[in-house]
Design a protein around this motif. Structure first.
Motif, mmCIF file in Angstrom:
data_model
loop_
_atom_site.group_PDB
_atom_site.id
_atom_site.type_symbol
_atom_site.label_atom_id
_atom_site.label_comp_id
_atom_site.label_asym_id
_atom_site.label_seq_id
_atom_site.Cartn_x
_atom_site.Cartn_y
_atom_site.Cartn_z
ATOM 1 N N TYR A 34 0.799 -1.223 0.000
ATOM 2 C CA TYR A 34 0.000 0.000 0.000
ATOM 3 C C TYR A 34 0.838 1.282 0.000
ATOM 4 O O TYR A 34 0.522 2.256 0.678
ATOM 5 C CB TYR A 34 -0.955 -0.008 1.198
ATOM 6 C CG TYR A 34 -1.784 -1.265 1.279
ATOM 7 C CD1 TYR A 34 -2.669 -1.599 0.270
ATOM 8 C CD2 TYR A 34 -1.657 -2.146 2.348
ATOM 9 C CE1 TYR A 34 -3.416 -2.771 0.330
ATOM 10 C CE2 TYR A 34 -2.398 -3.316 2.419
ATOM 11 C CZ TYR A 34 -3.276 -3.619 1.404
ATOM 12 O OH TYR A 34 -4.004 -4.782 1.455
ATOM 13 N N ASP A 49 -1.567 -4.951 -1.806
ATOM 14 C CA ASP A 49 -0.927 -5.602 -0.660
ATOM 15 C C ASP A 49 0.381 -6.285 -1.035
ATOM 16 O O ASP A 49 1.226 -6.539 -0.177
ATOM 17 C CB ASP A 49 -1.881 -6.616 -0.021
ATOM 18 C CG ASP A 49 -2.319 -7.687 -1.011
ATOM 19 O OD1 ASP A 49 -2.630 -7.334 -2.162
ATOM 20 O OD2 ASP A 49 -2.347 -8.872 -0.636
ATOM 21 N N GLU A 137 -7.267 12.608 2.539
ATOM 22 C CA GLU A 137 -7.134 11.929 3.837
ATOM 23 C C GLU A 137 -7.801 12.804 4.890
ATOM 24 O O GLU A 137 -7.554 14.012 4.950
ATOM 25 C CB GLU A 137 -5.661 11.700 4.178
ATOM 26 C CG GLU A 137 -5.449 10.936 5.485
ATOM 27 C CD GLU A 137 -3.984 10.666 5.774
ATOM 28 O OE1 GLU A 137 -3.685 10.107 6.848
ATOM 29 O OE2 GLU A 137 -3.133 11.015 4.927
ATOM 30 N N LEU A 182 -11.403 -0.596 0.334
ATOM 31 C CA LEU A 182 -10.259 -0.713 1.238
ATOM 32 C C LEU A 182 -9.864 0.669 1.748
ATOM 33 O O LEU A 182 -9.742 1.622 0.976
ATOM 34 C CB LEU A 182 -9.078 -1.350 0.508
ATOM 35 C CG LEU A 182 -7.951 -1.880 1.399
ATOM 36 C CD1 LEU A 182 -8.432 -3.105 2.193
ATOM 37 C CD2 LEU A 182 -6.734 -2.256 0.573
ATOM 38 N N PHE A 183 -9.677 0.768 3.077
ATOM 39 C CA PHE A 183 -9.272 2.014 3.715
ATOM 40 C C PHE A 183 -7.939 1.843 4.434
ATOM 41 O O PHE A 183 -7.608 0.749 4.907
ATOM 42 C CB PHE A 183 -10.313 2.458 4.747
ATOM 43 C CG PHE A 183 -11.596 2.969 4.163
ATOM 44 C CD1 PHE A 183 -11.737 4.307 3.809
ATOM 45 C CD2 PHE A 183 -12.675 2.124 3.965
ATOM 46 C CE1 PHE A 183 -12.921 4.787 3.275
ATOM 47 C CE2 PHE A 183 -13.869 2.584 3.439
ATOM 48 C CZ PHE A 183 -13.988 3.921 3.087
ATOM 49 N N LYS A 184 -7.198 2.938 4.527
ATOM 50 C CA LYS A 184 -5.967 2.965 5.317
ATOM 51 C C LYS A 184 -6.149 3.903 6.497
ATOM 52 O O LYS A 184 -6.755 4.970 6.365
ATOM 53 C CB LYS A 184 -4.774 3.422 4.470
ATOM 54 C CG LYS A 184 -3.443 3.406 5.254
ATOM 55 C CD LYS A 184 -2.234 3.495 4.345
ATOM 56 C CE LYS A 184 -2.079 4.844 3.696
ATOM 57 N NZ LYS A 184 -0.796 4.979 2.970
ATOM 58 N N THR A 203 1.520 -0.507 8.837
ATOM 59 C CA THR A 203 0.413 -0.039 8.002
ATOM 60 C C THR A 203 -0.882 -0.698 8.466
ATOM 61 O O THR A 203 -0.948 -1.916 8.635
ATOM 62 C CB THR A 203 0.661 -0.377 6.527
ATOM 63 O OG1 THR A 203 1.888 0.237 6.107
ATOM 64 C CG2 THR A 203 -0.477 0.130 5.653
ATOM 65 N N VAL A 205 -4.823 -1.292 7.567
ATOM 66 C CA VAL A 205 -5.858 -1.212 6.536
ATOM 67 C C VAL A 205 -7.051 -2.066 6.964
ATOM 68 O O VAL A 205 -6.920 -2.992 7.758
ATOM 69 C CB VAL A 205 -5.343 -1.694 5.164
ATOM 70 C CG1 VAL A 205 -4.226 -0.822 4.656
ATOM 71 C CG2 VAL A 205 -4.915 -3.149 5.208
ATOM 72 N N ARG A 207 -11.126 -3.509 5.258
ATOM 73 C CA ARG A 207 -12.090 -3.513 4.155
ATOM 74 C C ARG A 207 -13.490 -3.331 4.706
ATOM 75 O O ARG A 207 -13.887 -4.017 5.654
ATOM 76 C CB ARG A 207 -12.018 -4.826 3.380
ATOM 77 C CG ARG A 207 -12.992 -4.898 2.199
ATOM 78 C CD ARG A 207 -12.648 -6.061 1.295
ATOM 79 N NE ARG A 207 -12.913 -7.348 1.905
ATOM 80 C CZ ARG A 207 -13.880 -8.184 1.531
ATOM 81 N NH1 ARG A 207 -14.700 -7.839 0.537
ATOM 82 N NH2 ARG A 207 -14.026 -9.347 2.112
ATOM 83 N N LEU A 239 -8.387 3.700 -0.234
ATOM 84 C CA LEU A 239 -7.386 3.213 -1.177
ATOM 85 C C LEU A 239 -8.017 2.790 -2.492
ATOM 86 O O LEU A 239 -7.352 2.777 -3.525
ATOM 87 C CB LEU A 239 -6.618 2.039 -0.573
ATOM 88 C CG LEU A 239 -5.828 2.319 0.706
ATOM 89 C CD1 LEU A 239 -5.059 1.084 1.139
ATOM 90 C CD2 LEU A 239 -4.894 3.501 0.526
#
Length: 329
Positions: A34, A49, A137, A182-184, A203, A205, A207, A239
């Motif tokens: 990511y 990923d 963001e 998908l989020f970070k 990291t 993340v 879903r 993402l």
């Protein structure tokens, strides 16, 4: 004729192999998941990923340089003419960070605690929601109310679900639109009222799908992130969409639509929608554009150059909820 055909096949295979680029750790040779790839013109993409992204001059003809960044690594800047099928990032070792982690683990080891919760602010009104984009963001500030030792246990991200049938959107049995996104997540220290250094060492993340309901609950207890005296920022960045197995799909910041005067770029908005609230008195929500190098955080409020119907209606905060482990002295 045969030589020409072989040449065409060779060139085609070469272009296809270069189109798929992988980002790896220069020491371990493992994938860097990511990473953000900025193009320097406000656009960009995100690696999956396995550290893979797709780039060709045909897809991005006007890009001459790439700016690659990932948590725990030194930034990499290179010309698009010199791009290779494999790119390597240098780890950014920080002995001080290792000491801090050790101290935090020692502070919480075998200590008793109670859980304090702040509920997320929920709303299914389409017109009270932020339409997330890959470029943005969103960070929310959480003040520290006292001097007790606290650890972030769970974060609750509110999401708004949309009905397939717009006419029935207010009914409790409405059928929801499907999504898999998908989020970070980043945790930042507070530096003079704005997000500063990353406090998460890995990291993070997750879903989200329509099956999550009104909010997605993320457990980060194992990260053992303590809340500093002057508070903390929790951020969210989309993402992109994923397949049914959670694999990140190639996503572009803009959709290109053919108009009367040629191709027109339309910002790509992703689901789910993020509900904003007017129940928080102070401006605790900050926004930045990820793919503009060195761009500063800005408070999401009137007068900061934002053209948003949310602000006109007094909806100036994204209402994240959290669970804290409050330790006994």
């Amino acid at each position: 004729m045969l030589k020409t055909l072989n040449l065409i096949i060779f060139v085609t295979l070469t272009l296809q192999s270069i189109a798929q680029i992988s980002i790896k750790d220069s020491e371990s040779k493992l994938p860097v998941s990511y990473a953000s790839i900025s193009f320097g013109n406000g656009n960009g993409i995100v690696a999956d990923d396995e550290g893979i992204f797709v780039f060709t001059k045909k897809l991005y003809p006007d890009i001459d340089s790439l700016f690659i960044s990932a948590l725990g690594y030194k930034d990499l800047v290179l010309s698009s003419e010199k791009i290779k099928p494999q790119l390597f990032l240098q780890p950014q070792a920080d002995e001080l960070d290792e000491v801090v982690i050790g101290v935090q683990l020692d502070k919480t080891k075998n200590k008793k605690y109670k859980t304090e919760s702040l509920k997320p602010y929920l709303d299914d009104d389409y017109y009270k929601c932020w339409l997330p984009t890959i470029e943005s963001e969103i960070a929310v500030y959480f003040p520290n109310q006292d001097n007790k030792l606290k650890r972030i246990a769970k974060i609750k991200f509110p999401i708004a679900l949309e009905s397939k049938d717009w006419k029935n959107r207010k009914r409790s049995n409405k059928v929801k639109k499907r999504f898999s996104t998908l989020f970070k997540v980043n945790i930042y220290e507070n530096i003079d009222g704005t997000p500063g250094k990353n406090l998460n060492m890995e990291t993070i993340v997750f879903r989200a799908t329509e099956k999550d309901g009104d909010y997605h609950e993320l457990d980060i207890t194992e990260q053992n992130i303590l809340v500093p005296e002057n508070g903390i920022f929790i951020s969210l960045q989309v993402l992109g969409y994923t397949d049914e197995n959670g694999k990140l799909l190639p996503n572009k910041k803009y959709k290109e639509i053919k108009g009367r005067n040629g191709m027109v770029k339309i910002p790509t908005n992703f689901r789910p929608l993020l509900p904003f609230t007017d129940k928080i008195e102070t401006n605790r929500t900050f926004v930045k554009r990820v793919f503009i190098n060195g761009n500063d955080w800005q408070a999401f409020k009137q007068g900061n150059g934002f053209k948003s119907t949310l602000l006109k209606r007094g909806l100036n905060n994204y209402g994240i909820g959290i669970d804290l482990h409050v330790f006994k002295n």
